[in-house]
Design a protein around this motif. Structure first.
Motif, short mmCIF file in Angstrom:
data_model
loop_
_atom_site.label_atom_id
_atom_site.label_comp_id
_atom_site.label_asym_id
_atom_site.label_seq_id
_atom_site.Cartn_x
_atom_site.Cartn_y
_atom_site.Cartn_z
N ARG A 124 0.81 -1.21 0.00
CA ARG A 124 0.00 0.00 0.00
C ARG A 124 0.85 1.27 0.00
O ARG A 124 0.53 2.25 -0.66
CB ARG A 124 -0.91 -0.01 1.23
CG ARG A 124 -1.74 1.25 1.38
CD ARG A 124 -2.58 1.21 2.64
NE ARG A 124 -3.33 2.46 2.80
CZ ARG A 124 -4.02 2.78 3.88
NH1 ARG A 124 -4.08 1.93 4.91
NH2 ARG A 124 -4.67 3.92 3.95
N TYR A 162 0.01 6.70 0.41
CA TYR A 162 -0.64 5.69 1.23
C TYR A 162 -1.79 5.02 0.49
O TYR A 162 -2.66 4.40 1.10
CB TYR A 162 -1.11 6.29 2.56
CG TYR A 162 -1.81 7.61 2.45
CD1 TYR A 162 -1.10 8.80 2.41
CD2 TYR A 162 -3.20 7.67 2.41
CE1 TYR A 162 -1.75 10.01 2.31
CE2 TYR A 162 -3.85 8.88 2.31
CZ TYR A 162 -3.12 10.06 2.26
OH TYR A 162 -3.78 11.25 2.16
N GLY A 163 -1.78 5.16 -0.82
CA GLY A 163 -2.76 4.50 -1.68
C GLY A 163 -2.78 5.18 -3.04
O GLY A 163 -2.16 6.24 -3.24
N THR A 168 -1.32 1.00 -8.17
CA THR A 168 -0.69 0.52 -6.94
C THR A 168 0.80 0.30 -7.13
O THR A 168 1.60 0.60 -6.27
CB THR A 168 -1.34 -0.80 -6.48
OG1 THR A 168 -2.71 -0.56 -6.19
CG2 THR A 168 -0.65 -1.35 -5.24
#
Lengths: 113, 111
Positions: free
Chosen positions: B30, B50-51, B71
């Motif tokens: 992540r 964070y994403g 991702t």
């Protein structure tokens, strides 16, 4: 402010001698603490980590570190240094869910034959 | 070893030109981070993610921007490179937001 300090820029030890590298941190709560090693021209490899629990943690390559809250320290130790341990060592710290690490400025270890 | 690659591994560019560094991971982690490493300073965080599409600034973010549309990829852009941005840049990934795994680094020289 959160920070990690490594007081020693360079350290030279003889092969077979013991080693201690110093790391101090300044965090309000219990930090997550790490030691990384970097060989010349390479990335960083994790040696060991401390999150909670037993204050003496064992890592790879025969290294260990001890968390001492009273001294705000997380020193790295090895009982007998090998020539292949010559590298730069970084202490790092952070707090859970803050997603930010703070690195010390590093300690370069030289190993004498 | 964690599956992290950085490209290019070496780059020389001129002041004022745009530069994009790429970090690619195969771990489906992540969190992704960009650091710069300079002598006497250790590693300093530039930006982190964070994403997908979620990013935030680190301690030395001025002059840098990032993007994360997938991702697996985290891009670092220097809009107009300066000599002070000559450095070694490391990407790192984390699955849980604590332990980080580092890529091999990109050596950038700005003339």
């Amino acid at each position: 402010a959160q920070s990690v300090t490594q007081p020693d820029i360079h350290i030279t030890v003889s092969e077979g001698a013991s080693l201690e590298l110093r790391c101090n941190y300044s965090y309000g709560a219990t930090p997550y603490l790490f030691w990384y090693v970097q060989s010349p021209g390479q990335g960083l490899q994790l040696l060991l980590k401390y999150f909670s629990g037993d204050t003496l943690v064992q890592g790879i390559k025969g290294f260990e570190a001890e968390f001492k809250r009273s001294q705000s320290s997380f020193n790295l130790r090895k009982p007998s240094v090998h020539w292949s341990d010559a590298a730069e060592y970084f202490c790092a710290g952070g707090q859970y869910n803050f997603n930010k690490f703070y690195f010390g400025s590093g300690t370069k270890l030289n190993v004498k034959p | 070893d964690a599956g992290i690659t950085q490209s290019p591994r070496h780059k020389v560019t001129e002041t004022g030109t745009p530069v994009t560094l790429r970090c690619h991971q195969t771990e489906n982690h992540r969190y992704m981070y960009w650091y710069r490493q300079d002598p006497g300073h250790g590693l300093r965080l530039i930006h982190y993610s964070y994403g997908v599409k979620d990013t935030d600034k680190g301690e030395v973010s001025d002059g840098y921007s990032v993007s994360r549309s997938k991702t697996e990829d985290f891009l670092l852009t220097l809009e107009s490179a300066t000599s002070s941005q000559t450095s070694v840049y490391f990407c790192a990934i984390s699955g849980t937001g604590d332990e980080q795994f580092f890529g091999p680094g990109t050596r950038l020289t700005v003339l």
